[in-house]
Design a protein around this motif. Sequence first.
Motif, mmCIF file in Angstrom:
data_model
loop_
_atom_site.group_PDB
_atom_site.id
_atom_site.type_symbol
_atom_site.label_atom_id
_atom_site.label_comp_id
_atom_site.label_asym_id
_atom_site.label_seq_id
_atom_site.Cartn_x
_atom_site.Cartn_y
_atom_site.Cartn_z
ATOM 1 N N ASP A 158 10.557 66.352 51.406
ATOM 2 C CA ASP A 158 11.458 65.325 51.927
ATOM 3 C C ASP A 158 11.246 65.093 53.418
ATOM 4 O O ASP A 158 11.440 63.985 53.917
ATOM 5 C CB ASP A 158 12.918 65.680 51.637
ATOM 6 C CG ASP A 158 13.299 67.077 52.111
ATOM 7 O OD1 ASP A 158 12.475 67.996 51.960
ATOM 8 O OD2 ASP A 158 14.422 67.243 52.631
ATOM 9 N N VAL A 159 10.806 66.118 54.141
ATOM 10 C CA VAL A 159 10.590 65.970 55.586
ATOM 11 C C VAL A 159 9.306 65.195 55.900
ATOM 12 O O VAL A 159 9.073 64.840 57.052
ATOM 13 C CB VAL A 159 10.524 67.345 56.275
ATOM 14 C CG1 VAL A 159 11.854 68.059 56.171
ATOM 15 C CG2 VAL A 159 9.404 68.203 55.681
ATOM 16 N N THR A 160 8.501 64.932 54.883
ATOM 17 C CA THR A 160 7.240 64.221 55.130
ATOM 18 C C THR A 160 7.396 62.704 55.016
ATOM 19 O O THR A 160 6.479 61.970 55.374
ATOM 20 C CB THR A 160 6.153 64.662 54.127
ATOM 21 O OG1 THR A 160 6.489 64.212 52.801
ATOM 22 C CG2 THR A 160 5.986 66.173 54.123
ATOM 23 N N VAL A 161 8.538 62.236 54.533
ATOM 24 C CA VAL A 161 8.740 60.818 54.242
ATOM 25 C C VAL A 161 9.817 60.242 55.152
ATOM 26 O O VAL A 161 10.883 60.837 55.327
ATOM 27 C CB VAL A 161 9.132 60.626 52.756
ATOM 28 C CG1 VAL A 161 9.498 59.178 52.469
ATOM 29 C CG2 VAL A 161 7.990 61.077 51.846
ATOM 30 N N ALA A 162 9.522 59.082 55.721
ATOM 31 C CA ALA A 162 10.471 58.439 56.631
ATOM 32 C C ALA A 162 11.509 57.616 55.888
ATOM 33 O O ALA A 162 12.663 57.536 56.302
ATOM 34 C CB ALA A 162 9.713 57.541 57.616
ATOM 35 N N GLN A 163 11.102 57.000 54.773
ATOM 36 C CA GLN A 163 12.018 56.077 54.090
ATOM 37 C C GLN A 163 11.648 55.966 52.624
ATOM 38 O O GLN A 163 10.470 56.038 52.256
ATOM 39 C CB GLN A 163 11.963 54.690 54.745
ATOM 40 C CG GLN A 163 12.992 53.705 54.222
ATOM 41 C CD GLN A 163 13.060 52.441 55.056
ATOM 42 O OE1 GLN A 163 12.515 52.371 56.151
ATOM 43 N NE2 GLN A 163 13.730 51.422 54.558
ATOM 44 N N VAL A 164 12.660 55.780 51.781
ATOM 45 C CA VAL A 164 12.465 55.498 50.361
ATOM 46 C C VAL A 164 13.156 54.181 50.039
ATOM 47 O O VAL A 164 14.347 54.018 50.306
ATOM 48 C CB VAL A 164 13.038 56.616 49.463
ATOM 49 C CG1 VAL A 164 12.956 56.208 47.987
ATOM 50 C CG2 VAL A 164 12.310 57.930 49.689
ATOM 51 N N VAL A 165 12.401 53.250 49.497
ATOM 52 C CA VAL A 165 12.968 51.990 49.010
ATOM 53 C C VAL A 165 13.018 52.108 47.492
ATOM 54 O O VAL A 165 11.990 52.056 46.815
ATOM 55 C CB VAL A 165 12.110 50.778 49.427
ATOM 56 C CG1 VAL A 165 12.721 49.488 48.880
ATOM 57 C CG2 VAL A 165 11.975 50.723 50.941
ATOM 58 N N GLY A 166 14.221 52.320 46.960
ATOM 59 C CA GLY A 166 14.375 52.542 45.528
ATOM 60 C C GLY A 166 14.759 51.295 44.766
ATOM 61 O O GLY A 166 15.170 50.288 45.351
ATOM 62 N N GLU A 167 14.603 51.383 43.432
ATOM 63 C CA GLU A 167 14.936 50.282 42.519
ATOM 64 C C GLU A 167 14.314 48.977 43.002
ATOM 65 O O GLU A 167 14.958 47.916 43.021
ATOM 66 C CB GLU A 167 16.449 50.154 42.383
ATOM 67 C CG GLU A 167 17.084 51.415 41.791
ATOM 68 C CD GLU A 167 18.589 51.340 41.671
ATOM 69 O OE1 GLU A 167 19.086 51.193 40.541
ATOM 70 O OE2 GLU A 167 19.271 51.444 42.709
ATOM 71 N N CYS A 168 13.052 49.066 43.368
ATOM 72 C CA CYS A 168 12.348 47.924 43.960
ATOM 73 C C CYS A 168 11.523 47.191 42.916
ATOM 74 O O CYS A 168 10.669 47.785 42.257
ATOM 75 C CB CYS A 168 11.443 48.412 45.094
ATOM 76 S SG CYS A 168 10.540 47.080 45.902
ATOM 77 N N SER A 169 11.743 45.891 42.788
ATOM 78 C CA SER A 169 10.967 45.064 41.855
ATOM 79 C C SER A 169 9.977 44.156 42.572
ATOM 80 O O SER A 169 9.164 43.498 41.926
ATOM 81 C CB SER A 169 11.918 44.211 41.000
ATOM 82 O OG SER A 169 12.700 43.353 41.831
#
Length: 243
Positions: A158-169
Amino acid sequence: MLILDFDGVIADAFTECAVVTHYADHDPDTIAAKPVAELAAALPAGFVSRFRTVRTHARLLDDFMVARDPAAASIRGADDFAALAARIPGPRRDALVRGATAVRAALRERRRTEWLGLHTLYPGIAGLLRRHRGRGTSIVTAKDEQSVWEILAHHGLDVTVAQVVGECSDKRTAVRRLAAADGLPPQAVTFIDDHLTNALAVRDTGATSLWAWWGYHTPEHVERAIARKQRRVYLPELAELTA
């Protein structure tokens, strides 16, 4: 800047996705009262076979619901898949997606260790993410954001990722927005996805778009990729990949 899909690129979650799809019309609390292994073992063989076929075509949780139709056993290509997807009434599809999401949330909360264990990392992915830590690495996925963060944390990533864009179509728009938020043009992005449609859509932004060969695809995807000259990326290449 590195942007990746999640299911089929970072983690393999075939069984988890099959479970939430099959039990999408069940009461989430009742489902979560049972061990995940028991739920998986109870999946009908015919459904699992259909889901394996549907998974190669699917981009969204909505698409997984096609596997619930016995006719999905006869899918031979993209047209067959599209025809079956189109015949699911919109309200019914939306209800199933809500149900699957609720089942996933209940399993994540009440069967946390078992649920997390259904998500295995592909070889080389952990090293790729750790090598790009602090460089704006993001995830753009059809999976919900909370699930992604919890799976990443389970693997210490989790510390390696800046952002998660979920439920993305719409991954093309998401990539553009992530790049712009960092003051970068799309050309500064390296994007990896196992679904060819997403890879081609993001390639049109000017990003370096790589089609993950280790994920889910069909013979039709291979033919289309060759025709469109879409660049593939293989797991052994991840050790040297820099974005």
